[in-house]
Write a protein that holds these residues in place. Sequence first.
Motif, PDB file in Angstrom:
ATOM      1  N   THR A 205       9.775  -1.192   2.683  1.00 46.44           N
ATOM      2  CA  THR A 205      10.690  -2.149   3.310  1.00 46.44           C
ATOM      3  C   THR A 205      11.233  -3.094   2.249  1.00 46.44           C
ATOM      4  OG1 THR A 205       8.949  -3.775   3.764  1.00 46.44           O
ATOM      5  CG2 THR A 205       9.346  -2.108   5.456  1.00 46.44           C
ATOM      6  N   ASN A 206      12.334  -3.748   2.556  1.00 49.28           N
ATOM      7  CA  ASN A 206      12.888  -4.737   1.634  1.00 49.28           C
ATOM      8  C   ASN A 206      11.921  -5.896   1.433  1.00 49.28           C
ATOM      9  OD1 ASN A 206      15.321  -3.359   1.177  1.00 49.28           O
ATOM     10  ND2 ASN A 206      16.272  -4.264   2.989  1.00 49.28           N
ATOM     11  N   GLU A 207      11.220  -6.264   2.510  1.00 50.72           N
ATOM     12  CA  GLU A 207      10.278  -7.383   2.447  1.00 50.72           C
ATOM     13  C   GLU A 207       9.124  -7.091   1.494  1.00 50.72           C
ATOM     14  OE1 GLU A 207      12.854  -7.621   5.814  1.00 50.72           O
ATOM     15  OE2 GLU A 207      11.491  -6.015   5.198  1.00 50.72           O
ATOM     16  N   ALA A 208       8.766  -5.819   1.357  1.00 49.31           N
ATOM     17  CA  ALA A 208       7.621  -5.459   0.522  1.00 49.31           C
ATOM     18  C   ALA A 208       7.975  -5.289  -0.952  1.00 49.31           C
ATOM     19  CB  ALA A 208       6.988  -4.164   1.042  1.00 49.31           C
ATOM     20  N   LYS A 209       9.243  -5.427  -1.303  1.00 55.69           N
ATOM     21  CA  LYS A 209       9.624  -5.232  -2.701  1.00 55.69           C
ATOM     22  C   LYS A 209       8.980  -6.263  -3.615  1.00 55.69           C
ATOM     23  CE  LYS A 209      13.969  -2.795  -1.922  1.00 55.69           C
ATOM     24  NZ  LYS A 209      15.447  -2.818  -2.052  1.00 55.69           N
ATOM     25  N   ALA A 210       8.896  -7.502  -3.166  1.00 52.79           N
ATOM     26  CA  ALA A 210       8.232  -8.525  -3.976  1.00 52.79           C
ATOM     27  C   ALA A 210       6.754  -8.204  -4.136  1.00 52.79           C
ATOM     28  CB  ALA A 210       8.417  -9.900  -3.343  1.00 52.79           C
ATOM     29  N   LEU A 211       6.122  -7.711  -3.076  1.00 52.62           N
ATOM     30  CA  LEU A 211       4.713  -7.332  -3.136  1.00 52.62           C
ATOM     31  C   LEU A 211       4.494  -6.174  -4.100  1.00 52.62           C
ATOM     32  CD1 LEU A 211       1.801  -7.536  -2.063  1.00 52.62           C
ATOM     33  CD2 LEU A 211       2.494  -6.048  -0.169  1.00 52.62           C
ATOM     34  N   SER A 212       5.450  -5.275  -4.175  1.00 50.38           N
ATOM     35  CA  SER A 212       5.292  -4.116  -5.059  1.00 50.38           C
ATOM     36  C   SER A 212       5.190  -4.525  -6.523  1.00 50.38           C
ATOM     37  CB  SER A 212       6.450  -3.137  -4.861  1.00 50.38           C
ATOM     38  OG  SER A 212       7.674  -3.698  -5.278  1.00 50.38           O
ATOM     39  N   VAL A 213       5.776  -5.650  -6.874  1.00 51.76           N
ATOM     40  CA  VAL A 213       5.647  -6.152  -8.248  1.00 51.76           C
ATOM     41  C   VAL A 213       4.191  -6.503  -8.538  1.00 51.76           C
ATOM     42  CG1 VAL A 213       6.314  -7.979  -9.850  1.00 51.76           C
ATOM     43  CG2 VAL A 213       8.016  -6.997  -8.279  1.00 51.76           C
TER      44      VAL A 213
ATOM     45  N   ARG B  12       2.072  -3.229  -8.840  1.00 51.52           N
ATOM     46  CA  ARG B  12       2.229  -2.534 -10.123  1.00 51.52           C
ATOM     47  C   ARG B  12       1.400  -3.206 -11.219  1.00 51.52           C
ATOM     48  NH1 ARG B  12       7.694  -2.032  -8.473  1.00 51.52           N
ATOM     49  NH2 ARG B  12       8.292  -3.855  -9.728  1.00 51.52           N
ATOM     50  N   LYS B  13       1.360  -4.522 -11.205  1.00 46.89           N
ATOM     51  CA  LYS B  13       0.560  -5.238 -12.211  1.00 46.89           C
ATOM     52  C   LYS B  13      -0.931  -5.037 -11.986  1.00 46.89           C
ATOM     53  CE  LYS B  13       3.975  -8.884 -13.104  1.00 46.89           C
ATOM     54  NZ  LYS B  13       4.254 -10.343 -13.018  1.00 46.89           N
ATOM     55  N   PHE B  14      -1.325  -4.955 -10.728  1.00 48.86           N
ATOM     56  CA  PHE B  14      -2.745  -4.813 -10.383  1.00 48.86           C
ATOM     57  C   PHE B  14      -3.232  -3.386 -10.597  1.00 48.86           C
ATOM     58  CE2 PHE B  14      -6.062  -4.098  -7.077  1.00 48.86           C
ATOM     59  CZ  PHE B  14      -7.006  -5.008  -7.543  1.00 48.86           C
TER      60      PHE B  14
ATOM     61  N   VAL C 113      -6.019   8.005  -7.263  1.00 44.96           N
ATOM     62  CA  VAL C 113      -6.051   6.637  -6.724  1.00 44.96           C
ATOM     63  C   VAL C 113      -4.606   6.162  -6.614  1.00 44.96           C
ATOM     64  CG1 VAL C 113      -6.838   4.274  -7.054  1.00 44.96           C
ATOM     65  CG2 VAL C 113      -8.292   6.191  -7.773  1.00 44.96           C
ATOM     66  N   TRP C 114      -4.175   5.888  -5.384  1.00 45.83           N
ATOM     67  CA  TRP C 114      -2.796   5.473  -5.141  1.00 45.83           C
ATOM     68  C   TRP C 114      -2.763   4.063  -4.567  1.00 45.83           C
ATOM     69  CZ3 TRP C 114      -0.323  10.392  -2.461  1.00 45.83           C
ATOM     70  CH2 TRP C 114      -0.219  11.421  -3.416  1.00 45.83           C
ATOM     71  N   LEU C 115      -2.018   3.182  -5.212  1.00 46.93           N
ATOM     72  CA  LEU C 115      -1.795   1.827  -4.715  1.00 46.93           C
ATOM     73  C   LEU C 115      -0.384   1.766  -4.144  1.00 46.93           C
ATOM     74  CD1 LEU C 115      -4.121   1.613  -6.883  1.00 46.93           C
ATOM     75  CD2 LEU C 115      -3.464  -0.778  -7.084  1.00 46.93           C
TER      76      LEU C 115
END
Length: 366
Positions: free
Chosen positions: A116-124, A127-129, A109-111
């Motif tokens: 992109t630089n814009e997606a860095k905030a989303l990646s946080v 990771r929590k989810f 299962v891969w999340l």
Amino acid sequence: MKPTNLLAGVVLYCRAGFEKEAAAEIQQHALDLGVQGYVKAQPASAYLLFTPYDPATLDLLRAKLRFADLCFARQLIYVAPLIQNLPADDRITPLLAAAATLAPRYSAVWLETADTNEAKALSVFVRKFETPFRRAVERAGAVDEKSSQLPRLHLFFIDSATVYLGLSWLGNASPWVMGIPRLRFPRNAPSRSTLKLEEAFHTFLEEPERALQPGMKAVDLGAAPGGWTWQLVRRSLRVTAVDNGPMAPELLDSGIVEHLRADGFRYRPPSPVDWLVCDMVEQPARIAALVARWLAEGYARQAIFNLKLPMKKRYEEVERCRDIIARSLEQAGVGYALAFKQLYHDREEVTGFLRLAGRTGERRGA
């Protein structure tokens, strides 16, 4: 949000800024298989969605489309329609239900997010989810990491409430999360370009240890300061490093590197070598012709090389180089295997892998 039990399209990850090239490539490959469709892609988004006009033809793509044949794609995922408006208080329940309609069990299962630089905030957020979602999948008994036959489940987040849910299959997709290999830069390597060759070995070679055996002979054209030579030396290959520029002293001290200050386009080895590697800054067509001549004339058995792409018509330039190599080797009556991939560590370039493969008639993709 309503779950679906149908895969509806293909999501490809790519390098940001290369969406146009990835789109042209998937459309051409689909047409070659008799599948017509359309692409949705935002500039610099690092992904695209290809949707067949006839949903039934997606099965043909799944059966015939080879990830290894796609130069600009980092990952190949077959996805359900976009899931939107996930409830903030419980995203897990609807995602589990939707995933169950695609396949009952998964090997992984891969999340993921776009690179992109814009997606860095989303990646946080992702990771929590990830931990609670993985636990929920495990409680449902839907993961068997020992099975190579089961698909991988991908959750590709556009934002925290918008997700593409999809599947990929081992052997026809990237083996790395987000299509990105996690390689560490060796502290004693002379340049960061060393990571390009290391990634190329992992990408193109099924058994790197067998293909790169100690004592093999290699030529590195455009070697200075030695990033690619370093990868060969660490595997105990004997290297002729061809470049008018200086090489890292520690490579010369290894005892298995000969540095020749010569023109890489004119140099030929006195006897055949196992490997040719080439990372010269030159027009792609010249590099393609050079590498093809080395193999057509029997100077090397296999080669890894970079093509520095122009600002425009980059997909067309790769296809032009493919044709140059094909004509050269076919005229020589030499069977070969050829593949191109824009590696994660590439920039405005792609990496090629060419190897001899018997007589004409045995040619196939690498």
